[in-house]
Write a protein that holds these residues in place. Structure first.
Motif, PDB file in Angstrom:
ATOM      1  N   PRO A 142       0.804  -1.225   0.000  1.00  0.00           N
ATOM      2  CA  PRO A 142       0.000   0.000   0.000  1.00  0.00           C
ATOM      3  C   PRO A 142       0.840   1.279   0.000  1.00  0.00           C
ATOM      4  O   PRO A 142       0.299   2.379  -0.188  1.00  0.00           O
ATOM      5  N   LYS A 143       2.152   1.147   0.181  1.00  0.00           N
ATOM      6  CA  LYS A 143       3.006   2.339   0.267  1.00  0.00           C
ATOM      7  C   LYS A 143       3.763   2.633  -1.024  1.00  0.00           C
ATOM      8  O   LYS A 143       4.348   3.698  -1.172  1.00  0.00           O
ATOM      9  N   LYS A 144       3.751   1.685  -1.950  1.00  0.00           N
ATOM     10  CA  LYS A 144       4.496   1.898  -3.181  1.00  0.00           C
ATOM     11  C   LYS A 144       3.808   2.935  -4.053  1.00  0.00           C
ATOM     12  O   LYS A 144       2.593   2.910  -4.232  1.00  0.00           O
ATOM     13  N   HIS A 145       4.597   3.847  -4.596  1.00  0.00           N
ATOM     14  CA  HIS A 145       4.061   4.884  -5.479  1.00  0.00           C
ATOM     15  C   HIS A 145       4.204   4.469  -6.944  1.00  0.00           C
ATOM     16  O   HIS A 145       5.239   3.940  -7.356  1.00  0.00           O
ATOM     17  N   TRP A 146       3.144   4.705  -7.701  1.00  0.00           N
ATOM     18  CA  TRP A 146       3.111   4.394  -9.124  1.00  0.00           C
ATOM     19  C   TRP A 146       2.956   5.683  -9.919  1.00  0.00           C
ATOM     20  O   TRP A 146       2.229   6.589  -9.495  1.00  0.00           O
ATOM     21  N   GLN A 147       3.650   5.758 -11.041  1.00  0.00           N
ATOM     22  CA  GLN A 147       3.523   6.928 -11.921  1.00  0.00           C
ATOM     23  C   GLN A 147       2.261   6.747 -12.764  1.00  0.00           C
ATOM     24  O   GLN A 147       2.213   5.930 -13.677  1.00  0.00           O
ATOM     25  N   ILE A 167     -11.883   2.858 -18.331  1.00  0.00           N
ATOM     26  CA  ILE A 167     -10.491   3.049 -17.939  1.00  0.00           C
ATOM     27  C   ILE A 167     -10.300   4.500 -17.533  1.00  0.00           C
ATOM     28  O   ILE A 167     -10.490   5.412 -18.340  1.00  0.00           O
ATOM     29  N   ILE A 168      -9.944   4.696 -16.267  1.00  0.00           N
ATOM     30  CA  ILE A 168      -9.815   6.056 -15.746  1.00  0.00           C
ATOM     31  C   ILE A 168      -8.355   6.508 -15.669  1.00  0.00           C
ATOM     32  O   ILE A 168      -8.077   7.702 -15.540  1.00  0.00           O
ATOM     33  N   ALA A 169      -7.416   5.549 -15.736  1.00  0.00           N
ATOM     34  CA  ALA A 169      -6.001   5.905 -15.640  1.00  0.00           C
ATOM     35  C   ALA A 169      -5.163   4.740 -16.161  1.00  0.00           C
ATOM     36  O   ALA A 169      -5.651   3.615 -16.298  1.00  0.00           O
ATOM     37  N   GLU A 170      -3.900   5.020 -16.464  1.00  0.00           N
ATOM     38  CA  GLU A 170      -2.965   3.991 -16.907  1.00  0.00           C
ATOM     39  C   GLU A 170      -1.638   4.170 -16.194  1.00  0.00           C
ATOM     40  O   GLU A 170      -1.277   5.285 -15.787  1.00  0.00           O
ATOM     41  N   LEU A 171      -0.898   3.068 -16.049  1.00  0.00           N
ATOM     42  CA  LEU A 171       0.439   3.112 -15.475  1.00  0.00           C
ATOM     43  C   LEU A 171       1.234   1.922 -15.991  1.00  0.00           C
ATOM     44  O   LEU A 171       0.654   0.931 -16.443  1.00  0.00           O
ATOM     45  N   GLN A 172       2.548   2.014 -15.928  1.00  0.00           N
ATOM     46  CA  GLN A 172       3.411   0.927 -16.388  1.00  0.00           C
ATOM     47  C   GLN A 172       3.662   0.004 -15.202  1.00  0.00           C
ATOM     48  O   GLN A 172       4.516   0.268 -14.362  1.00  0.00           O
ATOM     49  N   GLU A 173       2.908  -1.122 -15.159  1.00  0.00           N
ATOM     50  CA  GLU A 173       3.069  -2.038 -14.028  1.00  0.00           C
ATOM     51  C   GLU A 173       4.407  -2.772 -14.097  1.00  0.00           C
ATOM     52  O   GLU A 173       5.104  -2.930 -13.094  1.00  0.00           O
ATOM     53  N   THR A 174       4.756  -3.271 -15.269  1.00  0.00           N
ATOM     54  CA  THR A 174       6.065  -3.874 -15.528  1.00  0.00           C
ATOM     55  C   THR A 174       6.536  -3.352 -16.879  1.00  0.00           C
ATOM     56  O   THR A 174       5.755  -2.754 -17.624  1.00  0.00           O
ATOM     57  N   PRO A 175       7.802  -3.582 -17.242  1.00  0.00           N
ATOM     58  CA  PRO A 175       8.245  -3.141 -18.570  1.00  0.00           C
ATOM     59  C   PRO A 175       7.432  -3.732 -19.707  1.00  0.00           C
ATOM     60  O   PRO A 175       7.402  -3.163 -20.805  1.00  0.00           O
ATOM     61  N   ALA A 176       6.754  -4.863 -19.448  1.00  0.00           N
ATOM     62  CA  ALA A 176       6.016  -5.538 -20.517  1.00  0.00           C
ATOM     63  C   ALA A 176       4.533  -5.208 -20.548  1.00  0.00           C
ATOM     64  O   ALA A 176       3.887  -5.348 -21.583  1.00  0.00           O
ATOM     65  N   ILE A 177       3.953  -4.782 -19.423  1.00  0.00           N
ATOM     66  CA  ILE A 177       2.499  -4.659 -19.306  1.00  0.00           C
ATOM     67  C   ILE A 177       2.089  -3.292 -18.783  1.00  0.00           C
ATOM     68  O   ILE A 177       2.604  -2.826 -17.754  1.00  0.00           O
ATOM     69  N   THR A 178       1.162  -2.657 -19.502  1.00  0.00           N
ATOM     70  CA  THR A 178       0.537  -1.421 -19.041  1.00  0.00           C
ATOM     71  C   THR A 178      -0.723  -1.769 -18.252  1.00  0.00           C
ATOM     72  O   THR A 178      -1.597  -2.478 -18.752  1.00  0.00           O
ATOM     73  N   HIS A 179      -0.796  -1.292 -17.028  1.00  0.00           N
ATOM     74  CA  HIS A 179      -1.953  -1.558 -16.181  1.00  0.00           C
ATOM     75  C   HIS A 179      -3.013  -0.488 -16.421  1.00  0.00           C
ATOM     76  O   HIS A 179      -2.725   0.704 -16.357  1.00  0.00           O
ATOM     77  N   ARG A 180      -4.216  -0.926 -16.726  1.00  0.00           N
ATOM     78  CA  ARG A 180      -5.324  -0.013 -16.982  1.00  0.00           C
ATOM     79  C   ARG A 180      -6.257  -0.001 -15.782  1.00  0.00           C
ATOM     80  O   ARG A 180      -6.888  -1.010 -15.468  1.00  0.00           O
ATOM     81  N   VAL A 181      -6.309   1.121 -15.112  1.00  0.00           N
ATOM     82  CA  VAL A 181      -7.140   1.240 -13.911  1.00  0.00           C
ATOM     83  C   VAL A 181      -8.588   1.424 -14.343  1.00  0.00           C
ATOM     84  O   VAL A 181      -8.920   2.374 -15.062  1.00  0.00           O
ATOM     85  N   MET A 182      -9.456   0.506 -13.917  1.00  0.00           N
ATOM     86  CA  MET A 182     -10.853   0.501 -14.347  1.00  0.00           C
ATOM     87  C   MET A 182     -11.784   0.916 -13.218  1.00  0.00           C
ATOM     88  O   MET A 182     -11.500   0.675 -12.034  1.00  0.00           O
ATOM     89  N   LEU A 183     -12.895   1.506 -13.598  1.00  0.00           N
ATOM     90  CA  LEU A 183     -13.921   1.841 -12.617  1.00  0.00           C
ATOM     91  C   LEU A 183     -14.549   0.540 -12.122  1.00  0.00           C
ATOM     92  O   LEU A 183     -14.924  -0.318 -12.936  1.00  0.00           O
TER      93      LEU A 183
END
Length: 517
Positions: A107-112, A128-144
C-alpha cells in the motif's frame, strides 16, 4: 459478530452463535486463523480453515469479517507469488506462520499514473480512468469498479500515487486503484464471443494437430512422469498470451521452485523482458493446508479475469485439477457428505464445470475492448487410468484434450501427446484464421498428416505378424512417412533453444516438406 468454536475436525470447524453469512471470511481463535463459512444449519455455522488447526481449542472465539473471501486487484500483481488466499509468499519465512496476515499488495508503493478521466466525464463500470506501467512488458489499466457509475465530481492530476490514494470521485464515491472481488463469483462481461484465433504455443503437435483457441479450454491428462508439468511450463513460457497465471495446486514444492527460477531467468521472446514481468504465480503445494488448495484455482482465475477486463489475453495453467479434486474429497468426507464415484463428492462435476465456464473470449465492460481467459488444466489420474471421475468429468467440459501416453514418455518421445487419443474441437472455429494467416493449404496438410498416422496404427498390427517386406509398396511408404512425422515433427526438445519454440509458419513449412517427399 463473534461466535464460539464447538468442535474441530481437521480443517472443518463447527461454530455456535454469531450471525454469519455463506462464504464469509472468519478469523478463528487467538491465533486468528483464516477460514470461510461453507454451511449454515440448525443454528450452527460450519467453517473450513485455510490453515493448520493444531492447538485450536473448543471455546475459543470465531469472528466474522462481513466480507466473502476476495482477491485484491490492483497494480503490483505481476511478477509475484501468492498462496491460495493471496498472501504474498515472498514476504514469509520458509514455513508460513499460522495466522499470518499480510496485505497482498504494497500500500506504500508509489506508481507513476497517467490520468485519463477528468471532471465532468460520464463513466460506467469498466471505464479506464487511468494507466500506469506495471512492468516493462504490461501497461496496467485502472478501471472503474462494479457498482459505480455517473459523472466524475473531481479527478487528480497525473502523478505518483499509491493504490489507496483517491484518483477520482463519482457521485461522491471515492475511487482508488485497488478493488476487491469475491473469488467464487465470475466477473461480468458485456458479451461472449466465439473464439476465432489460436493460442500459438510453438509446440508442433499442439499448434498444427490439436490447436486451442484464445478463450478456450484444454486438459492435459497423464500418469506420473509423462510430462504434464513440463508441457505446461512450455505453454507458459512460449504461448502468445499477454498474461500468464500459473497455479501450482497440490504439486511438489520443487516444481514451483523450478518455475520461479526458470521464469526469472528466461527472456520473454515477445517482449524482450523477463518472463516474470507478465506472470502471476499461485502456489499451494502438497505440504500446505488442503482447504487453501481448494481456493487457489478461484484466486487464480479471478486475477485472470481482472486482466482480461483490461483487454488482455490471459492463459491459466492449473497444475493440477486432480489435486484440487482431492481437496474437495477430503473436505467432503469431514463434512460427512454422501460420497459418489471413488469417494469424490456428488458436486465434483458442477465444480469442474463452474471453473472451466469462466474461460472465454469476451467483449468486456468499458469502451469496446476484447479480452480472453484460456484455461489449460493438468489432470493426474492414478495409474494413468483415464476412466477415473476427474478425467471423465473434465473431458465433458473442455474442447481440447491432449492425452499424454506413458509408452511414448518411456520411449523419450516428448511432448508425449498421443495423436490417437487427443482431439481439438476448435478446428472449425480456427479454420479461417489458419487459411488467411498461414496458408489455404494448411487444413488439407493437417488432415493428411493425421490420416497417415491413423493408417500407420492400423498397419502396425499387420507388421507384427508378417513384417514390412510383405506389405505393398504404397503401405511401406505410408509407414516411412509416418515414422518421419513422429520422429521429425511430433517430437520436440524442450531444453534445446532451437527446438523449444517453433513459429507457426515454420511448422507449416516442415509439415509440407515431410508430406511432399
Amino acid at each position: 459478530m463473534k461466535g464460539t468454536i464447538l468442535g474441530i475436525n481437521g480443517p472443518v470447524l463447527k461454530i455456535a452463535g454469531g450471525a454469519f453469512q455463506m462464504s464469509e471470511m472468519v478469523r478463528l481463535g487467538g491465533a486468528g486463523l483464516l477460514g470461510e463459512v461453507i454451511r449454515l444449519r440448525d443454528g450452527q455455522t460450519v467453517v473450513q480453515a485455510y490453515e493448520d488447526t493444531s492447538g485450536l481449542k473448543p471455546g475459543e472465539a470465531a469472528e466474522g469479517s462481513g466480507q466473502p473471501l476476495s482477491a485484491q486487484l490492483a497494480p503490483g500483481l505481476l511478477g509475484r507469488i501468492f498462496d491460495g488466499t493471496q498472501r504474498p509468499l515472498e514476504k514469509m519465512d520458509i514455513f508460513m506462520p499460522r495466522g499470518a496476515s499480510s496485505e497482498a499488495l504494497d500500500p506504500k508503493k508509489h506508481w507513476q499514473v497517467t490520468m485519463l478521466a477528468a471532471q465532468g466525464d460520464s463513466v460506467s463500470p469498466g471505464t479506464i480512468i487511468a494507466e500506469l506501467q506495471e512492468t516493462p512488458a504490461i501497461t496496467h489499466r485502472v478501471m472503474l469498479p462494479q457498482g459505480v457509475s455517473g459523472r466524475v465530481d473531481s479527478a487528480v492530476q497525473s502523478g505518483e500515487y499509491t493504490i489507496r490514494d483517491t484518483l477520482i470521485t463519482v457521485n461522491g464515491t471515492p475511487v482508488t486503484m485497488s478493488q476487491s472481488w469475491p473469488i467464487r463469483q465470475a466477473r461480468p462481461v458485456a458479451a461472449r464471443r466465439t473464439p476465432h484465433q489460436p493460442l500459438i504455443t510453438g509446440q508442433r503437435v499442439i499448434d498444427t494437430l490439436f490447436p486451442i483457441a484464445k478463450g478456450g479450454t484444454a486438459a492435459i491428462p497423464g500418469g506420473f512422469g509423462t510430462g504434464k508439468t513440463i508441457t505446461q511450463h512450455q505453454l507458459a513460457k512460449y504461448s502468445d498470451a499477454d498474461i500468464i497465471v500459473y497455479i501450482g495446486c497440490g504439486e511438489r514444492g520443487n516444481e514451483m521452485t523450478e518455475v520461479l527460477e526458470d521464469f526469472a531467468k528466461l527472456t520473454d521472446p515477445r517482449t524482450g523482458h523477463s518472463l516474470m514481468d507478465r506472470t502471476v504465480l499461485i502456489a499451494n503445494t502438497s505440504n500446505m493446508p488442503v482447504a487453501a488448495r481448494e481456493a487457489s484455482i478461484y484466486t487464480g482465475i479471478t486475477i485472470a479475469e481482472y486482466y482480461r477486463d483490461m483487454g488482455y489475453h490471459v492463459a491459466i495453467m492449473a497444475d493440477s485439477t486432480s489435486r484440487w479434486a482431492e481437496a474437495l474429497r477430503e473436505l467432503s468426507g469431514r463434512l460427512e457428505e454422501m460420497p459418489a464415484e471413488e469417494g469424490y463428492p456428488a458436486y465434483l462435476a458442477s465444480r469442474l464445470a463452474g471453473f472451466y465456464e469462466r474461460a472465454g473470449y469476451a467483449a468486456v465492460n468499458g469502451s469496446g475492448r476484447e479480452g480472453s481467459v484460456t484455461i489449460v488444466g493438468a489432470v493426474s489420474p492414478q495409474g494413468a487410468d483415464f476412466s477415473e471421475p476427474v478425467t471423465q468429468h473434465t473431458k465433458r467440459f473442455v474442447r481440447c484434450f491432449w492425452a499424454l501416453d506413458r509408452t511414448l514418455a518411456y520411449e523419450r518421445h516428448y511432448p508425449a501427446i498421443h495423436w490417437l487419443d487427443s482431439y481439438s474441437d476448435y478446428l472449425q472455429d480456427l479454420a479461417e484464421w489458419y487459411a488467411n494467416e498461414i496458408s489455404p493449404e494448411f487444413e488439407g496438410y493437417r488432415a493428411k498428416m493425421l490420416r497417415i498416422l491413423y493408417e500407420e496404427s492400423s498397419l502396425q498390427e499387420i507388421v507384427k505378424l508378417i513384417g514390412t517386406d510383405f506389405l505393398p509398396e504404397s503401405e511401406q511408404k505410408t509407414l516411412e512417412v509416418a515414422q518421419r512425422i513422429r520422429k521429425s515433427f511430433l517430437q520436440q526438445n524442450a531444453y534445446d533453444p532451437n527446438e523449444a519454440y517453433i513459429p507457426l509458419q515454420t511448422q507449416f513449412s516442415e509439415m509440407r516438406a515431410i508430406l511432399q517427399q
